[in-house]
Write an enzyme that holds these catalytic residues in place. Sequence first.
Site, PDB file in Angstrom:
ATOM      1  N   ARG A   1       0.828  -1.222   0.000  1.00  0.00           N
ATOM      2  CA  ARG A   1       0.000   0.000   0.000  1.00  0.00           C
ATOM      3  C   ARG A   1       0.858   1.267   0.000  1.00  0.00           C
ATOM      4  O   ARG A   1       0.477   2.299   0.567  1.00  0.00           O
ATOM      5  CB  ARG A   1      -0.954   0.039   1.207  1.00  0.00           C
TER       6      ARG A   1
ATOM      7  N   GLU B   1      -5.828   3.868   6.183  1.00  0.00           N
ATOM      8  CA  GLU B   1      -5.472   3.694   4.772  1.00  0.00           C
ATOM      9  C   GLU B   1      -5.899   4.888   3.902  1.00  0.00           C
ATOM     10  O   GLU B   1      -5.126   5.306   3.035  1.00  0.00           O
ATOM     11  CB  GLU B   1      -6.085   2.398   4.233  1.00  0.00           C
TER      12      GLU B   1
ATOM     13  N   SER C   1     -11.290  -0.298   2.724  1.00  0.00           N
ATOM     14  CA  SER C   1     -10.716  -0.651   4.030  1.00  0.00           C
ATOM     15  C   SER C   1     -10.161   0.608   4.678  1.00  0.00           C
ATOM     16  O   SER C   1      -9.387   1.330   4.050  1.00  0.00           O
ATOM     17  CB  SER C   1      -9.579  -1.656   3.870  1.00  0.00           C
TER      18      SER C   1
END
Length: 362
Positions: A178, A356, A255
Amino acid sequence: MPTTDIAIREGVPLAPLTTLGVGGNARFFVAARSVAEVEQAVAFVRTRGLDLFVLGGGSNLVVSDAGFPGLVLQIAIDEIHGIDGTDEIEESGHQAPIGFHVGAGVNWDEFVAVSVARGCGGVECLSGIPGSVGGTPVQNVGAYGQEVSETIASVLAYDLAEHRVRELTKSECAFGYRSSIFNSTQHGRYIVLRVTYELHLGVEPALRYADLQKHFAGSERKPTLAEVREAVLKIRAVKGMLLSPGDPDSRSAGSFFKNPVISSEEFDRLSRKAAERRLKVPSYPALSQKNKISAAWLVENSGFHKGYAKGTVGISSKHALAIVNRGGATAADVIALRNEIQAGVERTWGVELESEPVFVGF
Ligand SMILES: Cc1cc2nc3c(=O)[nH]c(=O)nc-3n(C[C@H](O)[C@H](O)[C@H](O)COP(=O)(O)OP(=O)(O)OC[C@H]3O[C@@H](n4cnc5c(N)ncnc54)[C@H](O)[C@@H]3O)c2cc1C
């Protein structure tokens, strides 16, 4: 002020341009359909000394209730070109990759659909992820065992530090879990204009993830790319991870927490703590010396169940990591629930959960 033919608007509400649907207005807003329009927008912010925020599909954002005081530049460059459509098998027996130059404003799932229809493998497990192509390198989008870093060959970007368009190689992007230079070391420096993916004709689809393997268990032949795409879309819909106007659980930013990557010592400590509660920490090996653990497991075992509701916000009834806008939520409501979950996980397990989504205008 520079002469400009781009249509810059004032006071544009940002909530409808995001999947979570919270936040205030952009002081200035423009959608750029070409590199020249991006350059005009950059000139506009320079001349006026404004802050710039680059918007894609708005699927990974929490916009503050105060909005954004500068220019929000939405990248709307929407062309897809195959490099050469090479089909030859090289002497090594491997098929040469097929390159696709994809405009940053192309809807990601539209590109996945096009590549699967052409029989090209490499992104089929990333079906149904919302947002734009330009957003994919930023956090090295991934799902069901695939990440875009496996297929990105290069990224064409406008460099705000050197005032020029540059082609960045995959290694220059420094992809990680990520992460990339775009959301870490060089945050705010580049505007992604186009991404080049190298996909392979005739490869077997990737079936690395348990849910997918389960879906095809018992099947006598290997699934096609198109079948894997369909399966991923179905699995995502069940989890509320597919944008669907009729599904209140999809009014989220995906998420909200990253899966923590911890050291082996920390993992052992966590496992002992879990054993005291007759639990087992689900994990899968990530980087050589570290363990990636499930953020969803941490959240659910800290008193936050799927469907947890707190006024206008809550946790998706299908996915423990998605904070959803249940209707009329503000950014402050979202942040309060985020803080509550983080504090609960920290208190219960001693693990810090990292958010995130990207926070805009805070
Ligand atoms: C229902 C749902 C499911 C999701 N599932 C997944 C998943 O499975 N895996 C996953 O990784 N993510 C997932 N996400 C998160 C999100 O879809 C991805 O992060 C997506 O790539 C964001 O792209 P975007 O175009 O919407 O970017 P935005 O949300 O518009 O922006 C995100 C960040 O990227 C930057 N950015 C966007 N475009 C550009 C550009 N052209 N140049 C420079 N910077 C840019 C923005 O400035 C911002 O910092 C999900 C989100 C939702 C709502």
